[in-house]
Design a protein around this motif. Structure first.
Motif, PDB file in Angstrom:
ATOM      1  N   TYR A 143       0.861  -1.178   0.000  1.00 30.10           N
ATOM      2  CA  TYR A 143       0.000   0.000   0.000  1.00 30.10           C
ATOM      3  C   TYR A 143       0.894   1.224   0.000  1.00 30.10           C
ATOM      4  O   TYR A 143       1.756   1.354   0.866  1.00 30.10           O
ATOM      5  CB  TYR A 143      -0.938   0.015   1.209  1.00 30.10           C
ATOM      6  N   GLN A 144       0.697   2.089  -0.958  1.00 36.03           N
ATOM      7  CA  GLN A 144       1.488   3.303  -1.134  1.00 36.03           C
ATOM      8  C   GLN A 144       2.984   3.028  -1.008  1.00 36.03           C
ATOM      9  O   GLN A 144       3.706   3.729  -0.299  1.00 36.03           O
ATOM     10  CB  GLN A 144       1.030   4.391  -0.174  1.00 36.03           C
ATOM     11  N   GLY A 162       0.231  -3.295   3.633  1.00 35.55           N
ATOM     12  CA  GLY A 162       0.983  -2.078   3.890  1.00 35.55           C
ATOM     13  C   GLY A 162       2.133  -2.195   4.857  1.00 35.55           C
ATOM     14  O   GLY A 162       2.899  -3.157   4.841  1.00 35.55           O
ATOM     15  N   ASP A 183      -2.309   0.530   6.590  1.00 37.51           N
ATOM     16  CA  ASP A 183      -2.446   1.470   5.475  1.00 37.51           C
ATOM     17  C   ASP A 183      -2.364   2.932   5.888  1.00 37.51           C
ATOM     18  O   ASP A 183      -2.052   3.780   5.055  1.00 37.51           O
ATOM     19  CB  ASP A 183      -3.734   1.206   4.690  1.00 37.51           C
TER      20      ASP A 183
END
Length: 182
Positions: free
Chosen positions: A13-14, A33, A52
């Motif tokens: 995640y990201q 994440g 996240d």
């Protein structure tokens, strides 16, 4: 004979990818994440660990049982779970710290800013409201949770036997159906 394998879902995640020790057992859990899971930990069926909006750190030889959710609070509270922790079925841990050797009962909810000290116990169904501290050697229960009594030697003996039991079960699952992270 039906061939089965309990495959976890591990998602970035990201740009943050979960880091999971290769000796950890994950069934069909979902891990997302900024999450780290330590050696020998076991994450059971339908657990969601969602890093996240902040980080989640899970120590060694910890077991998180079926249906539990571990999350954090954006820009405020990460979640840290120590070594040799037992988290019962359907528990919710959110933006809290659970220190080494603590026990969280089935369907308990541990909220933002809570600290459950080493060797403390949160009873099944308890709601530990934001910012509380469950001290070592204490049993908290109720909704909202409050101090109920000091833990007995028998409580501590039982508490310390659960994590090794789940580690043994995880090893059996790994041998019979798989379930590690590849």
């Amino acid at each position: 004979m039906i061939q089965t394998r309990a495959i976890p879902t591990v998602l970035p995640y990201q740009g943050k990818v979960p880091v999971i020790d290769p000796t950890a057992f994950l069934s069909n859990a979902v891990v997302i994440g900024d999450v780290e899971i330590g050696a020998g930990s076991n994450i059971w069926f339908n657990v969601t660990i969602r890093g996240d909006v902040h980080s989640i750190r899970i120590g060694k030889n910890t077991n998180i049982q079926d249906g539990s959710v571990v999350h954090c609070t954006k820009n405020r509270f990460s979640t840290t779970i120590g070594d040799n922790v037992t988290i019962g079925h359907l528990a919710l841990l959110h933006g809290c710290v659970v220190e080494d050797g603590a026990f969280i009962g089935m369907k308990a909810c541990v909220m933002d800013g809570v600290v459950v000290e080493s060797g403390a116990m949160v009873a099944a169904g308890a709601l530990v409201t934001p910012g509380k501290r469950v001290k070592s050697g204490e049993l908290w229960g109720g909704s909202p949770a409050r101090f109920l009594r000091a833990l007995t030697e028998e409580d501590l003996r039982i508490q310390m036997s659960i994590a090794p039991h789940y580690a043994e079960m995880a090893q059996t699952y790994l041998e019979e159906v798989g379930g590690g992270v590849e």
